[in-house]
Design an enzyme around this catalytic site. Sequence first.
Site, PDB file in Angstrom:
ATOM      1  N   THR A 198      79.659  66.234  42.268  1.00 45.08           N
ATOM      2  CA  THR A 198      79.032  67.370  42.974  1.00 45.08           C
ATOM      3  C   THR A 198      80.064  68.278  43.624  1.00 45.08           C
ATOM      4  O   THR A 198      79.827  69.474  43.771  1.00 45.08           O
ATOM      5  CB  THR A 198      78.023  66.899  44.041  1.00 45.08           C
ATOM      6  N   LEU A 242      77.094  72.131  45.464  1.00 47.23           N
ATOM      7  CA  LEU A 242      75.663  72.024  45.152  1.00 47.23           C
ATOM      8  C   LEU A 242      75.306  70.551  44.888  1.00 47.23           C
ATOM      9  O   LEU A 242      74.921  70.170  43.787  1.00 47.23           O
ATOM     10  CB  LEU A 242      75.324  72.901  43.941  1.00 47.23           C
ATOM     11  N   HIS A 243      75.434  69.740  45.947  1.00 50.17           N
ATOM     12  CA  HIS A 243      75.229  68.294  45.801  1.00 50.17           C
ATOM     13  C   HIS A 243      73.847  67.978  45.224  1.00 50.17           C
ATOM     14  O   HIS A 243      73.720  67.400  44.146  1.00 50.17           O
ATOM     15  CB  HIS A 243      75.377  67.593  47.156  1.00 50.17           C
ATOM     16  N   ASP A 244      72.802  68.335  45.972  1.00 51.28           N
ATOM     17  CA  ASP A 244      71.443  67.962  45.584  1.00 51.28           C
ATOM     18  C   ASP A 244      70.935  68.710  44.354  1.00 51.28           C
ATOM     19  O   ASP A 244      70.265  68.118  43.502  1.00 51.28           O
ATOM     20  CB  ASP A 244      70.490  68.154  46.770  1.00 51.28           C
TER      21      ASP A 244
END
Length: 312
Positions: A198, A242-244
């Site tokens: 991520t 933009l982890h999620d």
Amino acid sequence: MSEAQNRIILDVDTGIDDALAILLAVKSRKLDILGITTVCGNVSLQQATENTCKILELAGAPTIPAIAGAAGPLTRKSHYEHRVHGQDGLGGALPDPAVSKKAEEGFAPDFIVEQAKQYPGELTLIMTAPLTNLALALMKCPELPSLLKEVIFMGGVVRGHGNITPTAEYNTYADPEAARIVLHAGIEKLTQVGLDVTRQTLLNEATIERLTDPALRAYVAQSTEIYINRYEQMNGVRACALHDPLAVGVALAPELVGRKSYYVDVETASRLCDGQMVCDFQNRLGEQPNTLVCETVDAKAFLELFINALNA
């Protein structure tokens, strides 16, 4: 539902990047979203649920059910991340308290079990929060792993450094006991989307300017400002990861990531390394692999997917 659409439940603790993940899931129009479940994490359960309702309204999808879940970790005290997400979890971007969308009755772990039983072998869970709701669902329904198509969770870091302690990523740190239950539940297809991948998916202000919907562009710009400032302070890069959203991206386009099967566990009793996700790369422990670990990502392709979906 068309054949191309996956039935999904998105489980969130709606902070800034969970909100972007919800927007991507809804705007892609490629997922049959049965509901969005909320849990305590970045912010309180009440705040996460209210934020989820606000984002569903912003996305033009107020009919998608929102169902509240666990108000705290299995055994620990809650650990909110206001430094990263602001007091309201959305960087102050949607301050109007008036939101007509309300959460549905029910309890998120029960909802997960009910939907899995209704659609055996068809349901994908996308988890972008501490894994408390899924752990509770597994404790209530031991046969749940055999009913699920896939679980994709954003959490952990297996080669790099943590983002909450030197070794731990926030979601696994916030409820490591829940993460451990999930990892050891025998879920046939369990995909870990961690900081190792991520951190390569960076959203900057120039990319935000490419959003064509003025209201959406204004929201994303305002909500990510605190996030980008914090990321720049910690990592020296003016952008935010933009982890999620990447967890949603894996459901939409599995080819974006390179996955390999390993035995993975979580540290739950360490003075320095609590919440650390440990991946047995060399099979030192001699255990059967239990997790598909995302090791590579086509960050450019994912960013295009993200922007194109929000512009659709």
